[in-house]
Write an enzyme that holds these catalytic residues in place. Sequence first.
Site, short mmCIF file in Angstrom:
data_model
loop_
_atom_site.label_atom_id
_atom_site.label_comp_id
_atom_site.label_asym_id
_atom_site.label_seq_id
_atom_site.Cartn_x
_atom_site.Cartn_y
_atom_site.Cartn_z
N HIS A 62 0.84 -1.20 0.00
CA HIS A 62 0.00 0.00 0.00
C HIS A 62 0.87 1.25 0.00
CE1 HIS A 62 -2.61 3.17 1.61
NE2 HIS A 62 -3.44 2.65 0.74
N HIS A 63 1.81 1.31 0.94
CA HIS A 63 2.81 2.36 0.85
C HIS A 63 4.07 1.94 1.60
CE1 HIS A 63 1.45 3.88 4.89
NE2 HIS A 63 2.72 4.23 4.99
N GLN A 136 9.84 0.81 6.24
CA GLN A 136 8.51 0.45 6.75
C GLN A 136 7.59 0.20 5.57
OE1 GLN A 136 5.87 3.62 8.09
NE2 GLN A 136 5.41 2.46 9.95
N HIS A 138 3.64 -0.82 4.52
CA HIS A 138 2.24 -1.05 4.85
C HIS A 138 1.69 -2.01 3.81
CE1 HIS A 138 -2.09 0.82 4.85
NE2 HIS A 138 -2.07 -0.40 5.34
N HIS A 207 0.71 14.58 5.33
CA HIS A 207 0.15 13.41 6.00
C HIS A 207 -0.93 13.84 6.98
CE1 HIS A 207 -0.23 9.54 7.96
NE2 HIS A 207 0.04 10.10 9.13
N HIS A 209 -4.80 11.82 8.73
CA HIS A 209 -5.62 10.62 8.65
C HIS A 209 -6.89 11.02 7.90
CE1 HIS A 209 -3.17 9.09 12.33
NE2 HIS A 209 -2.45 9.27 11.25
N MET A 283 -3.53 13.36 12.47
CA MET A 283 -2.20 13.93 12.43
C MET A 283 -2.23 15.07 11.42
SD MET A 283 0.27 10.61 12.51
CE MET A 283 1.70 11.03 13.44
CU CU Z 1 -0.52 2.64 3.35
CU CU Z 2 -0.42 9.33 10.95
#
Ligand code: CU
Ligand code: CU
Length: 335
Positions: A62-63, A136, A138, A207, A209, A283
């Site tokens: 996803h990312h 990282q 996702h 970024h 949510h 965020m």
């Molecule tokens: Cu993602």
């Molecule tokens: Cu966040």
Amino acid sequence: MIFFTSGSVWSVFHKEEKYDFFMPNVQPKASNVYLCTPVKINPENSYYIVGFEPHASMEIVHHMIVYGCPQPGMNKSVWNCGEMANSGINEDTASPCDSGSTVLYAWARDAPMLKLPEGVAFKVGKNTRINYMVLQIHYGHVNHFKDGYKDTSGLYLHFTNTPLPRSAGVLLLGTDGRIQPHKVESMETACLIKEDKLIYPFAFRVHTHELGVRVAGYRVRKIDGNEYWTLIGERDPLLPQMFYPVEEPLIIKGGDSVAAVCKMDATHRNRTTFIGSTSNDEMCNFYMMYWVEDDAPLKQQYCFTMGPPYYFWQNEFQNIPEKEQSVLYLKHNNY
Ligand code: CU
Ligand code: CU
């Protein structure tokens, strides 16, 4: 052939190498899992990262984000590092970095390779704050993974050992605070740049949510008591949250301020929303990637305020762009 095909004059002078920064055959077993894997940088040497070449596809990933850290979040080859995935504390869960994380790269939706501008590099290793890099990922929906599927998504880090004249850095602007129910809230931050350097922003990332509607970053310059606002970048945070180029080049210098705003739409929410790391929270982040003509980027890495209901731009600025005061701009927009 090496000399003239890459389109970069620096490739004439430095030898570029690639490091395979991949997941070590991981098996994401549930949807929306965030996994982290580290690489320890040889502390005897400095390395100059000049590009990030993705090795991933949006069917699986996803990312992904690459963090630079003084210390990793966990001393393991893989750990669960969901910002928003797991709010329950368990021993296999930790953030990507132990503290002081810098986002160096973000990928989503089959974005192409990111090459830093001519002569610009992220310096890592010896004489820097970055002793580790953490990848990282996702993972999206795993129901289409076959039984026993093992993943090695990641990226190639393009780097050289030859010092380059310009250093890349990332300044993270953001807020704390809360969003009242049934309200559109403006989360705002600003900081004075105190270091005497010329700063060239070249990419930005936003970024939030799910309440975020628009995020924008500005340079604020005061000349003879007048205040001038210049846009660094703006984006709908529902679009893929990767680094996008700054469209109108600008220079920030000591004495200027940098500012960012997130417009949050809670008109359909019955509860107060707080800043935090789970998907119930919000965020407000604007990442500014820049270079300086120097061996080291800014010492200042963060620009945070308390956010609403305590901090607003109007506390310290007079000439806030009209656009930021108007509700007309609150619709999602494809910039
Ligand atoms: Cu993602
Ligand atoms: Cu966040």
